[in-house]
Write a protein that holds these residues in place. Structure first.
Motif, PDB file in Angstrom:
ATOM      1  N   VAL A   1       0.792   4.660   4.367  1.00 38.84           N
ATOM      2  CA  VAL A   1      -0.058   5.078   5.484  1.00 38.84           C
ATOM      3  C   VAL A   1       0.758   5.046   6.765  1.00 38.84           C
ATOM      4  O   VAL A   1       1.516   4.102   7.014  1.00 38.84           O
ATOM      5  CB  VAL A   1      -1.285   4.149   5.611  1.00 38.84           C
ATOM      6  N   ASP A   2       0.591   6.066   7.572  1.00 40.74           N
ATOM      7  CA  ASP A   2       1.278   6.120   8.862  1.00 40.74           C
ATOM      8  C   ASP A   2       0.568   5.192   9.852  1.00 40.74           C
ATOM      9  O   ASP A   2      -0.617   5.383  10.136  1.00 40.74           O
ATOM     10  CB  ASP A   2       1.266   7.563   9.383  1.00 40.74           C
ATOM     11  N   PRO A   3       1.259   4.177  10.375  1.00 39.45           N
ATOM     12  CA  PRO A   3       0.615   3.259  11.331  1.00 39.45           C
ATOM     13  C   PRO A   3       0.036   3.975  12.544  1.00 39.45           C
ATOM     14  O   PRO A   3      -1.018   3.583  13.062  1.00 39.45           O
ATOM     15  CB  PRO A   3       1.757   2.316  11.738  1.00 39.45           C
ATOM     16  N   GLY A   4       0.728   5.035  12.990  1.00 40.06           N
ATOM     17  CA  GLY A   4       0.223   5.772  14.145  1.00 40.06           C
ATOM     18  C   GLY A   4      -1.139   6.388  13.881  1.00 40.06           C
ATOM     19  O   GLY A   4      -2.021   6.383  14.760  1.00 40.06           O
ATOM     20  N   ARG A   5      -1.335   6.900  12.660  1.00 39.02           N
ATOM     21  CA  ARG A   5      -2.633   7.492  12.336  1.00 39.02           C
ATOM     22  C   ARG A   5      -3.727   6.439  12.266  1.00 39.02           C
ATOM     23  O   ARG A   5      -4.864   6.691  12.689  1.00 39.02           O
ATOM     24  CB  ARG A   5      -2.532   8.234  11.001  1.00 39.02           C
ATOM     25  N   VAL A   6      -3.379   5.277  11.728  1.00 33.46           N
ATOM     26  CA  VAL A   6      -4.375   4.207  11.668  1.00 33.46           C
ATOM     27  C   VAL A   6      -4.768   3.772  13.079  1.00 33.46           C
ATOM     28  O   VAL A   6      -5.933   3.518  13.364  1.00 33.46           O
ATOM     29  CB  VAL A   6      -3.826   3.010  10.868  1.00 33.46           C
ATOM     30  N   VAL A   7      -3.779   3.707  13.958  1.00 36.27           N
ATOM     31  CA  VAL A   7      -4.066   3.349  15.352  1.00 36.27           C
ATOM     32  C   VAL A   7      -4.975   4.399  15.989  1.00 36.27           C
ATOM     33  O   VAL A   7      -5.921   4.066  16.718  1.00 36.27           O
ATOM     34  CB  VAL A   7      -2.761   3.205  16.147  1.00 36.27           C
ATOM     35  N   LEU A   8      -4.700   5.669  15.712  1.00 34.38           N
ATOM     36  CA  LEU A   8      -5.541   6.732  16.254  1.00 34.38           C
ATOM     37  C   LEU A   8      -6.964   6.652  15.712  1.00 34.38           C
ATOM     38  O   LEU A   8      -7.939   6.827  16.456  1.00 34.38           O
ATOM     39  CB  LEU A   8      -4.928   8.101  15.939  1.00 34.38           C
TER      40      LEU A   8
ATOM     41  N   LEU B   1      -7.662  -1.780  12.032  1.00 31.15           N
ATOM     42  CA  LEU B   1      -6.234  -2.020  11.839  1.00 31.15           C
ATOM     43  C   LEU B   1      -5.949  -3.008  10.717  1.00 31.15           C
ATOM     44  O   LEU B   1      -4.882  -2.958  10.101  1.00 31.15           O
ATOM     45  CB  LEU B   1      -5.605  -2.536  13.142  1.00 31.15           C
ATOM     46  N   SER B   2      -6.872  -3.913  10.446  1.00 31.81           N
ATOM     47  CA  SER B   2      -6.655  -4.898   9.385  1.00 31.81           C
ATOM     48  C   SER B   2      -7.064  -4.393   8.009  1.00 31.81           C
ATOM     49  O   SER B   2      -6.841  -5.084   7.014  1.00 31.81           O
ATOM     50  CB  SER B   2      -7.432  -6.182   9.702  1.00 31.81           C
TER      51      SER B   2
ATOM     52  N   PHE C   1       1.070  -1.207   5.561  1.00 26.16           N
ATOM     53  CA  PHE C   1       1.043   0.231   5.826  1.00 26.16           C
ATOM     54  C   PHE C   1       2.085   0.947   4.961  1.00 26.16           C
ATOM     55  O   PHE C   1       1.813   1.997   4.390  1.00 26.16           O
ATOM     56  CB  PHE C   1       1.325   0.506   7.306  1.00 26.16           C
ATOM     57  N   GLU C   2       3.269   0.356   4.871  1.00 24.45           N
ATOM     58  CA  GLU C   2       4.332   0.960   4.074  1.00 24.45           C
ATOM     59  C   GLU C   2       3.973   0.951   2.596  1.00 24.45           C
ATOM     60  O   GLU C   2       4.273   1.909   1.874  1.00 24.45           O
ATOM     61  CB  GLU C   2       5.641   0.205   4.307  1.00 24.45           C
ATOM     62  N   HIS C   3       3.361  -0.108   2.132  1.00 21.85           N
ATOM     63  CA  HIS C   3       2.989  -0.198   0.721  1.00 21.85           C
ATOM     64  C   HIS C   3       1.978   0.878   0.335  1.00 21.85           C
ATOM     65  O   HIS C   3       2.058   1.461  -0.751  1.00 21.85           O
ATOM     66  CB  HIS C   3       2.416  -1.578   0.420  1.00 21.85           C
TER      67      HIS C   3
END
Length: 232
Positions: free
Chosen positions: A11-18, A59-60, A6-8
């Protein structure tokens, strides 16, 4: 790191989770419409399992994108090393060598363009390379740029060891993922047919719902196998 991909990608992990939650929620509603009540009391549990699998696939996705970048950049790092060494011998200049480097992989191409722009704007070579290197997924490509940017440039010898390692990992993953997918493809129609016979499901609507569920299971099996088999 848990969120390294996500950092690379920035991307915001929270947005991906949403996004994953929204997608799995939509799939949950879609399964309810497609399956109806053909699975009886197991319908709710089946829908939840399908939604969770879709959530995992979403998520993956960043990890799979980074894996694809790593393979592409690792493959080009060998040619990049040869070009860097040749340009350094011909020009004897670190900035010129770095600005002459070219690549076909999108991430590496973008990084080299950004590096050349920074050098033209007067940035120090070492600092510019350090900033750009953080955006690369392949340590081989990073080694080429950092080796060229040192105060005493050295001949950077990059082998295809990283590529071989990634490919070996991919092959080992295929040895388990492909049989799993073939098993799903083989047994899903059989199990659904037996379910229809033992539960006396002979109506056109019921058989259509079971067929739709079979396609859904096979599609999920394919995406799960593709998402975890590693880079191609």
């Amino acid at each position: 790191m848990k969120f390294a991909s996500f950092e690379h990608l920035g991307v915001d992990p929270g947005r991906v989770v949403l996004v994953g939650a929204a997608t799995s929620g939509a799939v949950l509603l879609g399964c309810g419409l497609v399956l109806g009540t053909v699975l009886g009391q197991d319908t709710v549990a089946t829908e939840i399992v399908v939604a969770l699998l879709v959530f995992y696939i979403v998520l993956s996705t960043p990890r799979r994108l980074v894996d694809a970048q790593r393979v592409g950049q690792a493959r080009e790092s060998v040619l990049l090393s040869v070009a860097s060494n040749a340009c350094m011998i011909a020009t004897g200049s670190r900035p010129r060598t770095l600005m002459l480097l070219r690549a076909g992989e999108p991430g590496l191409k973008k990084a080299l363009a950004e590096l050349g722009r920074s050098i033209l704007l007067g940035a120090r070579v070492e600092g510019a390379v350090e900033i750009v290197s953080r955006k690369l997924a392949s340590y081989s490509a990073t080694a080429v740029l950092r080796g060229t940017a040192t105060l005493h440039p050295r001949i950077v010898d990059v082998s295809d060891q990283e590529v071989r390692g990634l490919m070996n990992s991919s092959e080992l993953s295929k040895e388990t993922r492909l049989p799993m997918f073939m098993t799903v493809c083989f047994f899903t129609p059989i199990m659904l047919l037996l379910y229809a016979v033992f539960n006396h499901i002979y109506s056109t609507e019921g058989l259509a719902e079971l067929a739709a569920f079979g396609f859904l299971v096979i599609d999920l099996g394919f995406y799960l196998a593709a998402s975890d088999r590693g880079p191609r």
